[in-house]
Design an enzyme around this catalytic site. Structure first.
Site, mmCIF file in Angstrom:
data_model
loop_
_atom_site.group_PDB
_atom_site.id
_atom_site.type_symbol
_atom_site.label_atom_id
_atom_site.label_comp_id
_atom_site.label_asym_id
_atom_site.label_seq_id
_atom_site.Cartn_x
_atom_site.Cartn_y
_atom_site.Cartn_z
ATOM 1 N N HIS A 306 -1.549 -13.303 -8.798
ATOM 2 C CA HIS A 306 -2.848 -13.594 -8.194
ATOM 3 C C HIS A 306 -3.005 -15.099 -8.089
ATOM 4 O O HIS A 306 -2.578 -15.826 -8.980
ATOM 5 C CB HIS A 306 -3.981 -13.015 -9.060
ATOM 6 C CG HIS A 306 -5.265 -12.901 -8.324
ATOM 7 N ND1 HIS A 306 -6.120 -13.961 -8.170
ATOM 8 C CD2 HIS A 306 -5.817 -11.861 -7.653
ATOM 9 C CE1 HIS A 306 -7.154 -13.575 -7.453
ATOM 10 N NE2 HIS A 306 -6.993 -12.306 -7.119
ATOM 11 N N ASP A 363 -4.966 -4.235 -7.506
ATOM 12 C CA ASP A 363 -4.330 -3.237 -6.643
ATOM 13 C C ASP A 363 -3.256 -2.426 -7.340
ATOM 14 O O ASP A 363 -2.762 -1.450 -6.782
ATOM 15 C CB ASP A 363 -3.701 -3.944 -5.429
ATOM 16 C CG ASP A 363 -4.756 -4.547 -4.538
ATOM 17 O OD1 ASP A 363 -5.771 -3.872 -4.317
ATOM 18 O OD2 ASP A 363 -4.579 -5.686 -4.096
HETATM 19 N N1 CMC Z 1 6.605 -10.541 -7.358
HETATM 20 C C1 CMC Z 1 7.625 -11.418 -7.599
HETATM 21 N N2 CMC Z 1 7.451 -12.751 -7.597
HETATM 22 C C2 CMC Z 1 6.227 -13.220 -7.357
HETATM 23 C C3 CMC Z 1 5.126 -12.376 -7.106
HETATM 24 C C4 CMC Z 1 5.357 -10.989 -7.115
HETATM 25 N N3 CMC Z 1 4.349 -10.123 -6.895
HETATM 26 N N4 CMC Z 1 4.017 -13.101 -6.896
HETATM 27 C C5 CMC Z 1 4.394 -14.372 -6.999
HETATM 28 N N5 CMC Z 1 5.732 -14.459 -7.281
HETATM 29 C C6 CMC Z 1 6.499 -15.668 -7.545
HETATM 30 C C7 CMC Z 1 6.794 -16.420 -6.250
HETATM 31 O O1 CMC Z 1 8.032 -16.009 -5.683
HETATM 32 C C8 CMC Z 1 6.820 -17.845 -6.743
HETATM 33 O O2 CMC Z 1 8.038 -18.057 -7.415
HETATM 34 P P1 CMC Z 1 8.771 -19.520 -7.386
HETATM 35 O O3 CMC Z 1 7.820 -20.406 -8.118
HETATM 36 O O4 CMC Z 1 10.063 -19.287 -8.043
HETATM 37 O O5 CMC Z 1 8.876 -19.868 -5.916
HETATM 38 C C9 CMC Z 1 5.710 -17.876 -7.816
HETATM 39 O O6 CMC Z 1 5.653 -16.537 -8.322
HETATM 40 C C10 CMC Z 1 4.348 -18.298 -7.288
HETATM 41 O O7 CMC Z 1 4.036 -17.460 -6.192
HETATM 42 P P2 CMC Z 1 3.134 -17.880 -4.973
HETATM 43 O O8 CMC Z 1 3.419 -16.975 -3.814
HETATM 44 O O9 CMC Z 1 3.261 -19.354 -4.742
HETATM 45 O O10 CMC Z 1 1.698 -17.600 -5.537
HETATM 46 P P3 CMC Z 1 0.360 -17.516 -4.709
HETATM 47 O O11 CMC Z 1 -0.743 -17.892 -5.616
HETATM 48 O O12 CMC Z 1 0.476 -18.276 -3.426
HETATM 49 O O13 CMC Z 1 0.282 -15.974 -4.298
HETATM 50 C C11 CMC Z 1 -0.145 -13.675 -4.338
HETATM 51 C C12 CMC Z 1 -0.522 -15.045 -4.901
HETATM 52 C C13 CMC Z 1 -1.183 -12.636 -4.789
HETATM 53 C C14 CMC Z 1 -0.190 -13.723 -2.777
HETATM 54 C C15 CMC Z 1 1.281 -13.297 -4.819
HETATM 55 O O14 CMC Z 1 1.300 -13.233 -6.240
HETATM 56 C C16 CMC Z 1 1.769 -11.982 -4.232
HETATM 57 O O15 CMC Z 1 2.327 -11.974 -3.114
HETATM 58 N N6 CMC Z 1 1.565 -10.832 -4.950
HETATM 59 C C17 CMC Z 1 1.932 -9.544 -4.414
HETATM 60 C C18 CMC Z 1 0.872 -9.096 -3.405
HETATM 61 C C19 CMC Z 1 -0.413 -8.635 -4.109
HETATM 62 O O16 CMC Z 1 -0.367 -7.890 -5.065
HETATM 63 N N7 CMC Z 1 -1.563 -9.077 -3.554
HETATM 64 C C20 CMC Z 1 -2.872 -8.663 -4.057
HETATM 65 C C21 CMC Z 1 -3.661 -9.806 -4.610
HETATM 66 S S1 CMC Z 1 -5.060 -9.247 -5.598
HETATM 67 C C22 CMC Z 1 -6.085 -8.441 -4.494
HETATM 68 C C23 CMC Z 1 -6.741 -9.389 -3.566
HETATM 69 O O17 CMC Z 1 -7.633 -10.128 -3.994
HETATM 70 O O18 CMC Z 1 -6.379 -9.384 -2.384
#
Ligand code: CMC
Length: 429
Positions: A306, A363
């Protein structure tokens, strides 16, 4: 002495005021930055940007805290209902008995769509995604409220917001019936909000759904837990659109589109699809976890991570606790719950997830409850949208009530070509 931050650039110092929120959060106010220094800020993905001041929802992502209008989510989930929380978010205080009665009366008054709306549904192809239908239909239903095209009128807001909350549920159920080729079921005034939704989803013209109190309560709680979440992607979209003085229905229809994406509300559908795939592959989750760590993004562990929570999402904790209880009460078991628990257990011991502070989000378990309630997977994000509507409406209202009334208009760092000159078609190489 009021706080300020000092910026030194080109040997010139500029003082920037520091704002403090009611929970002690601090932010540098850069409203005058460009006029005083010629600089703008750059914040890819807005991770450090406060786009507004808001009194609706407080989140402390490090400590896993979520409060609506000051009330902890755990207390509201235990003691309140979705409709009461909707009022709280929109109006700022818990309703009195008379206010709640009045609000329920409006929800009943507006629950039926204009009959002509039925023809709009017919314009969609079979299997159209219900989020596309929902967004279009919210905008279309706004066309039946003539005064929405005029300037925002706070005296009419209570009626308009009740109309939207009531009709989003009717539209959602009709969208589902249309996608399955089933006859439309009209709402019943004697049913409360969530029971009425399940009735419109699953009754037949010749037989009403036998409403199960446990199912109604579980879905009501899912709506409540999704009701607001401060400046996430869809809420920021609603505020952005509202800032141009677009009407309530147009602004929230835009929010539905933003919510649809798999990195936001679409994740609940993606989680279920992921769990199904894991099961079909005969994996107990451990092979998927290894793939999710590859870092190429193709196998993200959906429902994990998140932008704000760097701790367990409190909504996920509540849903996880309820998941087994709900399945037991409605006499179901689900092998996907076992896979989900195994994934969580493995991930929470794994350095990759620990170092990046990736925990289950809202989720991760909500889909398992919705599946148990027979809600089809393509409707999961629609459930999120119904739940989030009060939060979008509350944020819309805050934008409209802001006496400064500025349009949201970020800047950019331009990285394209510098000036060049037009080459006629025949001379291009
Ligand atoms: N599985 C594997 N690796 C992950 C995941 C995941 N679900 N989420 C983040 N990472 C890794 C990502 O690859 C990155 O690694 P590195 O530092 O080595 O490059 C690191 O963690 C940071 O990730 P980020 O994408 O920069 O983080 P963010 O804050 O931009 O993204 C997020 C947040 C929710 C989009 C992301 O965690 C994600 O894609 N999660 C899966 C989708 C999901 O469950 N979304 C629902 C969010 S909660 C409901 C809502 O409010 O919408």
């Amino acid at each position: 002495m009021s706080d300020s931050a000092t910026l030194r650039f080109n040997n010139k110092e500029t003082q920037l005021p520091v704002l403090t929120g009611s929970e002690g959060e601090r932010g540098i106010n850069i409203e005058k930055l460009r006029s005083q220094t010629g600089l703008i800020t750059y914040d890819d993905g807005f991770g450090n940007t406060g786009s507004c001041a808001s009194a609706i929802t407080f989140i402390d992502g490090e400590r896993g805290i979520l409060r609506y209008r000051g009330y902890p989510i755990e207390e509201l989930a235990e003691k309140s209902s979705f409709i009461e929380v909707a009022w709280l978010l929109i109006h700022g205080e818990l309703p009195t008995e008379a206010q709640l009665r009045g609000f329920s009366g409006l929800l009943t008054e507006f629950q039926v769509l204009h009959e002509d709306m039925k023809y709009h549904f017919e314009g969609f192809p079979p299997n159209a995604h219900p989020m596309a239908i929902l967004s279009s239909m919210i905008n279309a239903s706004g066309c039946y409220v003539r005064e929405l095209t005029g300037p925002y009128d706070p005296r009419k807001f209570e009626r308009h917001s009740a109309r939207l909350i009531s009709q989003v549920r009717t539209i959602a159920a009709f969208a589902y019936r249309k996608s399955r080729g089933l006859p439309i079921i009209y709402p019943k005034p004697e049913y409360k909000y969530t029971a009425n939704f399940l009735h419109m989803m699953f009754s037949m013209p010749y037989a009403d759904l036998d409403l199960d109190a446990a199912a109604v309560e579980a879905l009501d709680q899912i709506f409540l837990l999704h009701a607001d979440h401060e400046q996430n992607c869809s809420t920021s979209t609603v505020r952005m659109v509202a800032s141009s003085r677009a009407n309530l229905f147009a602004s929230t229809a835009a929010g539905v589109c933003a919510l649809w994406g798999p990195l936001h509300g679409g994740a609940n559908q993606a989680v279920l699809e992921m769990l199904e795939k894991i099961r079909a592959a005969g994996d107990d989750g451990s092979r998927f976890i290894e793939a999710a760590k590859s870092g190429d993004g193709s196998h993200r562990l959906m429902g994990f991570g998140h932008r704000v929570y760097k701790n367990y999402d409190p909504r996920a904790r509540i849903i996880r606790e309820r998941c087994e209880a709900v399945l037991a009460r409605i006499h179901r078991s689900d092998p996907l719950l076992d896979i989900a628990k195994k994934l969580e257990e493995t991930a929470l011991k794994d350095d990759y997830f620990l170092q990046r502070k990736l925990y289950p989000n809202v989720d991760f378990y909500s889909g398992i409850i919705m599946r148990a309630l027979n809600i089809p997977v393509e409707m999961f994000t629609v459930m999120f949208a119904i739940g989030r509507m009060p939060g979008w409406i509350a944020n819309f209202r805050e934008v409209m009530d802001d006496p400064k009334g500025k349009i949201y208009r970020p800047r950019q760092i331009y990285t394209g070509s510098t000036e060049r000159h037009y080459i006629p078609l025949g001379e291009r190489k």
